[in-house]
Design a protein around this motif. Structure first.
Motif, PDB file in Angstrom:
ATOM      1  N   LEU A  89       0.851  -1.202   0.000  1.00  0.00           N
ATOM      2  CA  LEU A  89       0.000   0.000   0.000  1.00  0.00           C
ATOM      3  C   LEU A  89       0.880   1.244   0.000  1.00  0.00           C
ATOM      4  O   LEU A  89       1.541   1.554   0.997  1.00  0.00           O
ATOM      5  CB  LEU A  89      -0.931  -0.018   1.213  1.00  0.00           C
ATOM      6  N   GLN A  90       0.931   1.910  -1.135  1.00  0.00           N
ATOM      7  CA  GLN A  90       1.735   3.132  -1.268  1.00  0.00           C
ATOM      8  C   GLN A  90       0.756   4.265  -1.514  1.00  0.00           C
ATOM      9  O   GLN A  90       0.046   4.274  -2.520  1.00  0.00           O
ATOM     10  CB  GLN A  90       2.713   2.983  -2.429  1.00  0.00           C
ATOM     11  N   HIS A  91       0.690   5.222  -0.589  1.00  0.00           N
ATOM     12  CA  HIS A  91      -0.395   6.210  -0.688  1.00  0.00           C
ATOM     13  C   HIS A  91       0.019   7.587  -0.223  1.00  0.00           C
ATOM     14  O   HIS A  91       0.641   7.739   0.829  1.00  0.00           O
ATOM     15  CB  HIS A  91      -1.637   5.713   0.080  1.00  0.00           C
ATOM     16  N   LEU A  92      -0.327   8.574  -1.031  1.00  0.00           N
ATOM     17  CA  LEU A  92      -0.128   9.970  -0.623  1.00  0.00           C
ATOM     18  C   LEU A  92      -1.249  10.881  -1.097  1.00  0.00           C
ATOM     19  O   LEU A  92      -1.304  12.027  -0.683  1.00  0.00           O
ATOM     20  CB  LEU A  92       1.247  10.492  -1.086  1.00  0.00           C
ATOM     21  N   ALA A  93      -2.168  10.374  -1.913  1.00  0.00           N
ATOM     22  CA  ALA A  93      -3.200  11.252  -2.467  1.00  0.00           C
ATOM     23  C   ALA A  93      -4.438  11.282  -1.584  1.00  0.00           C
ATOM     24  O   ALA A  93      -4.970  10.237  -1.205  1.00  0.00           O
ATOM     25  CB  ALA A  93      -3.597  10.773  -3.858  1.00  0.00           C
ATOM     26  N   ALA A  94      -4.907  12.487  -1.257  1.00  0.00           N
ATOM     27  CA  ALA A  94      -6.228  12.676  -0.664  1.00  0.00           C
ATOM     28  C   ALA A  94      -7.167  13.070  -1.817  1.00  0.00           C
ATOM     29  O   ALA A  94      -6.821  12.899  -2.996  1.00  0.00           O
ATOM     30  CB  ALA A  94      -6.172  13.712   0.437  1.00  0.00           C
ATOM     31  N   SER A  95      -8.347  13.609  -1.494  1.00  0.00           N
ATOM     32  CA  SER A  95      -9.353  13.832  -2.547  1.00  0.00           C
ATOM     33  C   SER A  95      -8.819  14.637  -3.733  1.00  0.00           C
ATOM     34  O   SER A  95      -8.971  14.231  -4.894  1.00  0.00           O
ATOM     35  CB  SER A  95     -10.565  14.568  -1.975  1.00  0.00           C
ATOM     36  N   ALA A  96      -8.197  15.787  -3.454  1.00  0.00           N
ATOM     37  CA  ALA A  96      -7.836  16.686  -4.553  1.00  0.00           C
ATOM     38  C   ALA A  96      -6.840  16.028  -5.493  1.00  0.00           C
ATOM     39  O   ALA A  96      -7.032  16.033  -6.719  1.00  0.00           O
ATOM     40  CB  ALA A  96      -7.269  17.994  -3.997  1.00  0.00           C
ATOM     41  N   ALA A  97      -5.780  15.442  -4.925  1.00  0.00           N
ATOM     42  CA  ALA A  97      -4.767  14.827  -5.783  1.00  0.00           C
ATOM     43  C   ALA A  97      -5.338  13.613  -6.506  1.00  0.00           C
ATOM     44  O   ALA A  97      -5.088  13.416  -7.703  1.00  0.00           O
ATOM     45  CB  ALA A  97      -3.553  14.429  -4.960  1.00  0.00           C
ATOM     46  N   ALA A  98      -6.125  12.801  -5.786  1.00  0.00           N
ATOM     47  CA  ALA A  98      -6.670  11.586  -6.403  1.00  0.00           C
ATOM     48  C   ALA A  98      -7.506  11.928  -7.629  1.00  0.00           C
ATOM     49  O   ALA A  98      -7.531  11.188  -8.609  1.00  0.00           O
ATOM     50  CB  ALA A  98      -7.501  10.817  -5.390  1.00  0.00           C
ATOM     51  N   LEU A  99      -8.194  13.095  -7.574  1.00  0.00           N
ATOM     52  CA  LEU A  99      -9.041  13.491  -8.703  1.00  0.00           C
ATOM     53  C   LEU A  99      -8.256  14.299  -9.743  1.00  0.00           C
ATOM     54  O   LEU A  99      -8.777  14.593 -10.814  1.00  0.00           O
ATOM     55  CB  LEU A  99     -10.230  14.315  -8.196  1.00  0.00           C
ATOM     56  N   SER A 100      -7.021  14.682  -9.419  1.00  0.00           N
ATOM     57  CA  SER A 100      -6.261  15.549 -10.326  1.00  0.00           C
ATOM     58  C   SER A 100      -5.128  14.838 -11.054  1.00  0.00           C
ATOM     59  O   SER A 100      -4.908  15.080 -12.231  1.00  0.00           O
ATOM     60  CB  SER A 100      -5.640  16.719  -9.557  1.00  0.00           C
ATOM     61  N   TYR A 101      -4.370  14.025 -10.328  1.00  0.00           N
ATOM     62  CA  TYR A 101      -3.175  13.442 -10.936  1.00  0.00           C
ATOM     63  C   TYR A 101      -3.240  11.921 -10.871  1.00  0.00           C
ATOM     64  O   TYR A 101      -3.194  11.348  -9.782  1.00  0.00           O
ATOM     65  CB  TYR A 101      -1.888  13.844 -10.206  1.00  0.00           C
ATOM     66  N   GLY A 102      -3.280  11.295 -12.045  1.00  0.00           N
ATOM     67  CA  GLY A 102      -3.278   9.832 -12.100  1.00  0.00           C
ATOM     68  C   GLY A 102      -2.081   9.245 -11.373  1.00  0.00           C
ATOM     69  O   GLY A 102      -2.185   8.248 -10.668  1.00  0.00           O
ATOM     70  N   SER A 103      -0.914   9.922 -11.521  1.00  0.00           N
ATOM     71  CA  SER A 103       0.312   9.345 -10.959  1.00  0.00           C
ATOM     72  C   SER A 103       0.336   9.402  -9.438  1.00  0.00           C
ATOM     73  O   SER A 103       1.169   8.768  -8.801  1.00  0.00           O
ATOM     74  CB  SER A 103       1.533  10.072 -11.517  1.00  0.00           C
ATOM     75  N   SER A 104      -0.572  10.166  -8.841  1.00  0.00           N
ATOM     76  CA  SER A 104      -0.571  10.262  -7.374  1.00  0.00           C
ATOM     77  C   SER A 104      -1.267   9.072  -6.735  1.00  0.00           C
ATOM     78  O   SER A 104      -1.174   8.874  -5.529  1.00  0.00           O
ATOM     79  CB  SER A 104      -1.278  11.551  -6.931  1.00  0.00           C
ATOM     80  N   ARG A 105      -1.990   8.295  -7.517  1.00  0.00           N
ATOM     81  CA  ARG A 105      -2.873   7.279  -6.889  1.00  0.00           C
ATOM     82  C   ARG A 105      -2.107   6.047  -6.441  1.00  0.00           C
ATOM     83  O   ARG A 105      -2.540   5.356  -5.538  1.00  0.00           O
ATOM     84  CB  ARG A 105      -3.972   6.882  -7.882  1.00  0.00           C
ATOM     85  N   ILE A 106      -1.041   5.748  -7.090  1.00  0.00           N
ATOM     86  CA  ILE A 106      -0.178   4.595  -6.803  1.00  0.00           C
ATOM     87  C   ILE A 106      -1.066   3.391  -6.457  1.00  0.00           C
ATOM     88  O   ILE A 106      -1.895   3.007  -7.275  1.00  0.00           O
ATOM     89  CB  ILE A 106       0.875   4.903  -5.722  1.00  0.00           C
ATOM     90  N   THR A 107      -0.959   2.858  -5.209  1.00  0.00           N
ATOM     91  CA  THR A 107      -1.780   1.665  -4.947  1.00  0.00           C
ATOM     92  C   THR A 107      -2.935   1.928  -3.981  1.00  0.00           C
ATOM     93  O   THR A 107      -3.745   1.053  -3.734  1.00  0.00           O
ATOM     94  CB  THR A 107      -0.918   0.495  -4.399  1.00  0.00           C
ATOM     95  N   MET A 108      -3.009   3.154  -3.415  1.00  0.00           N
ATOM     96  CA  MET A 108      -4.179   3.469  -2.574  1.00  0.00           C
ATOM     97  C   MET A 108      -4.375   4.986  -2.524  1.00  0.00           C
ATOM     98  O   MET A 108      -3.414   5.745  -2.638  1.00  0.00           O
ATOM     99  CB  MET A 108      -4.020   2.922  -1.146  1.00  0.00           C
ATOM    100  N   VAL A 109      -5.621   5.399  -2.381  1.00  0.00           N
ATOM    101  CA  VAL A 109      -5.937   6.823  -2.176  1.00  0.00           C
ATOM    102  C   VAL A 109      -6.721   6.948  -0.871  1.00  0.00           C
ATOM    103  O   VAL A 109      -7.446   6.031  -0.485  1.00  0.00           O
ATOM    104  CB  VAL A 109      -6.761   7.408  -3.348  1.00  0.00           C
ATOM    105  N   ARG A 110      -6.538   8.083  -0.205  1.00  0.00           N
ATOM    106  CA  ARG A 110      -7.251   8.329   1.062  1.00  0.00           C
ATOM    107  C   ARG A 110      -8.271   9.440   0.823  1.00  0.00           C
ATOM    108  O   ARG A 110      -7.913  10.603   0.669  1.00  0.00           O
ATOM    109  CB  ARG A 110      -6.258   8.763   2.147  1.00  0.00           C
ATOM    110  N   LEU A 111      -9.537   9.070   0.779  1.00  0.00           N
ATOM    111  CA  LEU A 111     -10.567  10.027   0.369  1.00  0.00           C
ATOM    112  C   LEU A 111     -11.406  10.465   1.558  1.00  0.00           C
ATOM    113  O   LEU A 111     -12.082   9.655   2.187  1.00  0.00           O
ATOM    114  CB  LEU A 111     -11.465   9.388  -0.689  1.00  0.00           C
TER     115      LEU A 111
END
Ligand SMILES: Cc1ncc(COP(=O)(O)O)c(C=O)c1O
Length: 370
Positions: free
Chosen positions: A190-212
């Protein structure tokens, strides 16, 4: 008729949002963030709805929030990422909670307590929690040494949303950290750094998990896009009954300090909600409330448990003073698609962000899940 303010949470909207977000983020696992009483939505009800919607993880700030979820019977994996100094992590073992650890001391304490798995939390530039880059080597070395007892299940960071460039720098730092872990024989699933804004903005931020968080509740993290633009449905509606109606003459004031006086004869409605319920006092003379199809201004100072709104007088073209009755429900905010004022309007009128408007709603307010 209820005499109380009520937070109604549409669980179908929560499920809808998770569905929309899951499609948007592709193969990444989805963590719903339910810290701060689920952004005011009521943590148990929201967590259950997210669990029903099939989220992979729930995220909270600390072990106390996580333990409360376990006590409520929530069984989905839970991550908690801020810890008190000297935390022993025994509660993490007892309640099957996964800690994200920010330093060597927390990692060692997890090992001593017998925590089976952790996420390593790194600071890629936000300068809040997480190990800074100069500490990564030592933290990752120790994680590799402890690998047989404490599994590194995740690598976590958090973005600033300051600009695409700055988020890009943070993402590049995250990739460097991942490489350093892999060199030490650890590939966290589980590699994660994207919250809502990044998850919806940058595909490369999603890696293997997003925190929404915000988006899961149907609210937009962007100034220039609404919930509807994102295909999301705001799930929370705050209603409060009219418990009093009073005709005031021109020149009369209302509430402490008479910060508002009637410019003409009008009707005021009394609503039993105030700053003790999480309604910011700065909304006094600034925000609007929907009463009987009219957006009525909040007039006078918001008090601890009450506020007044101006329904308008006989001379007002859109006045509702004569048609509103005691017991009618006023709506502070909800889903604009249902005709309710958006949380974003309240946020704008009170000089804050939608996050704060919902998160500060007192846990004393009753919540109803529909
Ligand atoms: C570490 C962390 N991850 C994820 C979130 C969720 O953020 P958002 O509500 O913007 O999705 C938060 C909330 O502030 C957070 O602190």
């Amino acid at each position: 008729m209820t005499s109380e303010a009520l937070v109604t949470v549409d669980t179908a909207a929560l499920r809808h949002n998770i569905g929309v977000l899951r499609s948007a983020v592709g193969s990444a696992a989805v963590m719903a963030v339910v810290k701060a009483n689920a952004y005011g939505h009521g943590v148990e009800g929201a967590a259950r709805a997210f669990e029903d919607a099939g989220v992979d993880w729930l995220g909270v700030v600390d072990l106390t929030e996580a333990a409360a979820l376990r006590a409520a019977g929530v069984s989905v994996p839970i991550l908690a990422w801020l810890h008190a100094p000297g935390e022993t992590f025994e509660r993490a073992v007892q309640h099957d909670i996964t800690p994200a650890v920010s330093d060597l001391a927390q990692l060692e304490a997890c090992a001593v307590a017998g925590v089976p798995a952790v996420h390593l939390c790194i600071d890629t530039g936000l300068s809040r929690n997480g190990a800074i880059e100069s500490e990564w080597g030592a933290l990752f070395d120790r994680a590799a040494e402890l690998a047989d007892s404490v599994r590194v299940e995740g690598l976590m960071s958090h973005l600033s949303n300051a600009s695409p460039q700055e988020d890009g720098h943070q993402m590049a730092a995250f990739v460097r950290a991942t490489g350093m872990l892999i060199e030490r024989g650890i590939t966290p699933p589980l590699q994660h750094l994207a919250a809502s804004a990044a998850a919806l903005s940058y595909g490369s931020s999603r890696i293997t998990m997003v925190r929404l968080g915000l988006a899961a509740y149907g609210l937009s993290p962007f100034d220039d896009r609404t919930s509807k633009d994102l295909g999301l449905r705001p799930s929370l509606t705050l209603t409060v009954p009219v418990i009093g109606l009073k005709k005031v003459a021109a020149g009369e004031g209302t509430s402490y300090g008479f910060t508002w006086r009637a410019t003409h004869d009008t009707t005021l409605a009394l609503l039993p909600i105030g700053y003790a319920d999480g309604i910011q006092r700065v909304a006094s003379n600034n925000a609007h409330v929907l009463v009987g199809r009219r957006l009525c201004p909040v007039v006078g100072r918001i008090a601890m448990n009450a506020m007044t709104v101006d329904l308008g007088g006989a001379g007002d073209a859109d006045g509702v003073g004569d048609s509103v009755a005691i017991g009618d429900q006023a709506v502070l905010f909800g889903d604009p698609e249902a005709g309710h004022p958006p949380v974003d309007a309240w946020a704008r009128e009170t000089g804050t962000i939608n996050y704060e408007v919902v998160a500060r709603l007192s846990s004393r307010l009753p919540r109803r899940y529909v």
